[in-house]
Design an enzyme around this catalytic site. Structure first.
Site, PDB file in Angstrom:
ATOM      1  N   SER A 113       0.967  -1.356  -0.085  1.00  0.00           N
ATOM      2  CA  SER A 113      -0.162   0.070  -0.123  1.00  0.00           C
ATOM      3  C   SER A 113       0.858   1.149  -0.162  1.00  0.00           C
ATOM      4  O   SER A 113       2.051   1.315   0.180  1.00  0.00           O
ATOM      5  CB  SER A 113      -0.958   0.063   1.108  1.00  0.00           C
ATOM      6  OG  SER A 113      -0.101   0.335   2.668  1.00  0.00           O
ATOM      7  N   ALA A 115       0.641   3.476   2.220  1.00  0.00           N
ATOM      8  CA  ALA A 115       0.816   3.849   3.687  1.00  0.00           C
ATOM      9  C   ALA A 115       2.051   2.941   4.248  1.00  0.00           C
ATOM     10  O   ALA A 115       2.831   3.325   5.203  1.00  0.00           O
ATOM     11  CB  ALA A 115      -0.344   3.432   4.288  1.00  0.00           C
ATOM     12  N   CYS A 116       2.357   1.822   3.697  1.00  0.00           N
ATOM     13  CA  CYS A 116       3.207   1.003   4.331  1.00  0.00           C
ATOM     14  C   CYS A 116       3.833   0.218   3.445  1.00  0.00           C
ATOM     15  O   CYS A 116       3.441  -0.582   2.526  1.00  0.00           O
ATOM     16  CB  CYS A 116       2.634   0.039   5.185  1.00  0.00           C
ATOM     17  SG  CYS A 116       3.758  -1.315   5.918  1.00  0.00           S
ATOM     18  N   GLY A 117       5.245   0.782   3.082  1.00  0.00           N
ATOM     19  CA  GLY A 117       6.060  -0.385   2.167  1.00  0.00           C
ATOM     20  C   GLY A 117       6.727  -1.549   2.421  1.00  0.00           C
ATOM     21  O   GLY A 117       7.564  -2.172   1.984  1.00  0.00           O
TER      22      GLY A 117
END
Length: 282
Positions: A113, A115-117
């Site tokens: 996402s 938001a979070c890799g």
């Protein structure tokens, strides 16, 4: 190329003021299918633009490549919308013959996402095995006054943020504070990948003697990307995580957080930051 922004009708509420309908500019967020030799490695949500830099930076962060010569080609693949137009949401990278195929066990999960890799990426031990550069040996020194100026310089270079207010940014600076490269994206990890990928394609890795400035917090993953690119100093306007500080200390990265106005916290390898005057700690 996909659109970077889009226009939408919104109902604007203003407390006691009458509600009004107006048009708002929003940042675009679309999937990018990253492939190597036709095989999907990951799908990440990103803001369209600088996609080849994003792919190159992602592959560098994962330890797949370390120099421009490791990439033979990158190309947009077929992928069409309802009207038959290319979506530009699929990029296939071709590795040079001397580059081993990536170990699936070291790659992140197939969906990432904005938001979070991190999503499955290797931890500190894995980074130690993958890293190509000796960041700890970098002798660079950065004046605190240079650091204080970086957030404003980064913000001034955020062209899309000015119209949307919805983008993260990463900026690469020299130790003297000169801007080298700035990239924006809805995902903070994508913005860093775009900067690192640009540097790789320009033949600048390792990024010895440079400062990476990020607009948000200093997460483990962003610190990992800095270390993998050979960046000796990373600064953020917000807080680091405890794991990010542990990683920075282990990898030889000077990690600066809460860089706002004329104040900052230096969490690791403080000797790289030159301070002309200071008061004893309480």
């Amino acid at each position: 190329m996909g659109r970077v922004t889009s226009r939408h009708k919104v109902l604007r509420l203003g407390g006691d003021a009458p509600a009004v309908t107006r048009t708002d500019t929003l940042v675009a967020e679309e999937p990018l299918d990253i492939r190597i030799g036709g095989r999907t490695i990951t799908v990440t949500m990103r803001t369209p633009g600088d996609d080849f830099d994003l792919v190159a930076g992602f592959l560098a962060a994962e330890g797949v490549i370390g120099a421009a010569r490791d990439l033979t080609a990158m190309r947009y693949c077929a992928g069409t919308d309802e009207e038959g137009h290319n979506t530009y949401n699929v990029v296939d990278a071709v590795l040079a013959a001397h580059v081993p195929a990536p170990d699936p066990g070291l790659m992140r999960g197939v969906w990432t996402s904005s938001a979070c890799g991190i999503c499955g990426s290797t931890g500190i031990d894995g980074l130690r095995r993958m890293s190509r550069f000796d960041v700890l040996a970098d002798p660079v020194r950065v004046d605190a006054e240079v650091l204080y100026a970086l957030p404003d310089r980064l913000r001034a270079a955020q062209k899309v943020f000015a119209s949307t207010g919805g983008l993260h940014a990463a900026g690469l600076f020299t130790a003297a504070g000169d801007m080298v490269c700035v990239r924006e994206d809805v995902g903070r990890h994508n913005a860093v990948d775009k900067v690192v990928g640009w540097a790789l394609r320009e033949g600048l890795l390792p990024l010895a003697g440079h400062v990476l400035m990020v607009s948000g917090r200093a997460s483990f993953e962003l610190t990992q990307k800095a270390a993998m690119a050979g960046v000796p100093v990373m600064a953020a306007v917000s807080a680091p995580s405890g794991l990010a500080v542990d990683l920075a200390a282990d990898a030889g990265v000077t990690l600066v957080g809460f860089l706002r106005g004329r104040s900052a916290n230096v969490y690791s390898h403080q000797d790289r930051v030159t301070v002309h005057s200071s008061r004893p700690s309480a």
